[in-house]
Write an enzyme that holds these catalytic residues in place. Structure first.
Site, short mmCIF file in Angstrom:
data_model
loop_
_atom_site.label_atom_id
_atom_site.label_comp_id
_atom_site.label_asym_id
_atom_site.label_seq_id
_atom_site.Cartn_x
_atom_site.Cartn_y
_atom_site.Cartn_z
N PRO A 175 2.12 1.15 7.19
CA PRO A 175 3.35 1.44 7.94
C PRO A 175 3.05 1.90 9.37
O PRO A 175 2.21 2.77 9.59
CB PRO A 175 3.99 2.57 7.12
CG PRO A 175 3.46 2.38 5.74
CD PRO A 175 2.05 1.88 5.92
N GLU A 176 3.73 1.27 10.32
CA GLU A 176 3.55 1.61 11.73
C GLU A 176 4.89 2.11 12.28
O GLU A 176 5.81 2.40 11.52
CB GLU A 176 3.03 0.39 12.49
CG GLU A 176 1.69 -0.10 11.96
CD GLU A 176 1.17 -1.34 12.68
OE1 GLU A 176 1.51 -1.53 13.87
OE2 GLU A 176 0.44 -2.13 12.05
N HIS A 231 3.21 7.12 -9.65
CA HIS A 231 2.40 7.80 -8.63
C HIS A 231 3.25 8.70 -7.73
O HIS A 231 2.96 8.84 -6.54
CB HIS A 231 1.64 6.78 -7.78
CG HIS A 231 0.90 5.75 -8.57
ND1 HIS A 231 -0.24 6.06 -9.30
CD2 HIS A 231 1.16 4.43 -8.78
CE1 HIS A 231 -0.66 4.96 -9.90
NE2 HIS A 231 0.15 3.96 -9.61
N ARG A 280 -2.04 4.89 -3.74
CA ARG A 280 -3.44 4.95 -3.34
C ARG A 280 -3.90 6.38 -3.03
O ARG A 280 -5.06 6.62 -2.75
CB ARG A 280 -3.69 4.03 -2.16
CG ARG A 280 -3.28 2.59 -2.46
CD ARG A 280 -3.75 1.63 -1.41
NE ARG A 280 -5.21 1.50 -1.43
CZ ARG A 280 -5.86 0.57 -0.72
NH1 ARG A 280 -5.19 -0.27 0.03
NH2 ARG A 280 -7.18 0.51 -0.77
N ARG A 332 -14.13 2.77 30.04
CA ARG A 332 -14.34 2.42 28.63
C ARG A 332 -14.70 0.95 28.50
O ARG A 332 -14.22 0.11 29.27
CB ARG A 332 -13.07 2.70 27.81
CG ARG A 332 -12.65 4.15 27.76
CD ARG A 332 -13.55 4.98 26.88
NE ARG A 332 -13.59 4.50 25.51
CZ ARG A 332 -12.65 4.80 24.59
NH1 ARG A 332 -11.62 5.59 24.91
NH2 ARG A 332 -12.75 4.34 23.37
#
Length: 296
Positions: free
Chosen positions: A23-24, A113, A132, A175
């Site tokens: 999920p974002e 769960h 998970r 960077r």
């Protein structure tokens, strides 16, 4: 560090991208929008923790601390959900890969769960489930230094007006990483993960393996604009109640949102018809069109 770019093996192609489907911002934003009206003004009467590893502080302290607390508001920061208590404390939730936070009537059977349950004053239950067990639920008291969640280290939100090409150039000065890796750095831009980084760069017509040192100011500008269009359209697609700031941005993206690069390996690009390819950049699956998203 050095960017690692690898074309994916035939064996790995059997499940393209599934390891990255976390999920974002759009998904978490819509969880927040669904929860907010159902939690505001409710008091947590009691709670139960079935899997202690997901909750902080330790179980007995956690249960005692949340009891009797009134929820004033629900917010999102990056990929985090935040339940603000009226007295200033907060519960911070990270769904990680498979977490779900839902309000349920007590007669609804719990999902498998289900690790934490909050019993609310309106008779409903706020349930946190995670197959998970990577997700976390933290209680942070008012004035307590938050050294647990990572919230304090997050960068700007994608829709923050301070997020400009100059800000990104400065943040990544000196960077040597790929632009795809740069977009995933939560300390610079909060909320974007593997899926929407690919979609942003596809929309901006920039290869994900381009070094950030090679990007021009105009290309950074395209990335910022594409990021906002993609995220806004995804929020609209997943929730009709999205606010005006998302609706206005989404207009520029066009038709109803759908993934156009991520997970589309070997399918024709919607712009030019060339096959979308999949590579690994810094250990993450990345999808792009080698024709539309050129090296320079």
């Amino acid at each position: 560090g050095k960017t690692v770019i690898k074309y994916v093996s035939e064996k790995a192609k059997n499940s393209p991208g599934k390891e990255d489907a976390v999920p974002e911002l759009p998904e978490v934003e819509n969880v927040k929008r669904k929860l907010a009206p159902r939690l505001a003004g409710r008091t947590i009467l009691s709670a139960v923790v079935h899997k202690p590893v997901v909750a902080y502080p330790a179980e007995e302290r956690f249960l005692a601390a949340v009891q009797g607390r009134e929820i004033a508001d629900t917010r999102r920061r990056g990929k985090f959900l935040i339940l603000l208590f009226k007295d200033g404390g907060k519960i911070v939730v990270h769904l990680r890969m498979a977490g779900r936070l839902t309000v349920n009537a007590p007669q609804q059977p719990p999902q498998p769960h289900t690790h934490v349950v909050f019993y609310l004053s309106d008779g409903n239950e706020l349930r946190f489930a995670d197959a998970r067990r990577f997700g976390r639920v933290w209680l942070i008291e008012k004035g307590e230094k938050d050294v647990y969640t990572g919230l304090e280290k997050l960068g700007l939100e994608p829709f923050d007006e301070r997020l400009t090409p100059a800000y990104l150039e400065s943040a990544f000065a000196r960077r040597r990483i790929a632009v795809k890796q740069a977009l995933l750095e939560q300390t610079v831009v909060a909320g974007i993960g593997n899926i929407y980084a690919d979609e942003t760069l596809y929309d901006a017509k920039i290869r994900p393996d381009r070094s950030i040192s090679s990007l021009s100011r105009e290309e950074w500008q395209r990335i910022v604009e594409s990021m906002r269009r993609v995220l806004a359209a995804a929020v609209i697609k997943r929730n009709a109640s999205a606010g005006p700031e998302y609706r206005e941005e989404a207009k520029a993206y066009g038709a109803p949102f759908q993934l156009r690069a991520y997970g589309h390996e070997n399918r024709p690009c919607g712009r030019c018809g060339e096959p979308i390819v999949r590579v690994r950049i810094g250990g993450r699956s990345s999808f792009f069109c080698p024709n539309c998203q050129r090296e320079s």
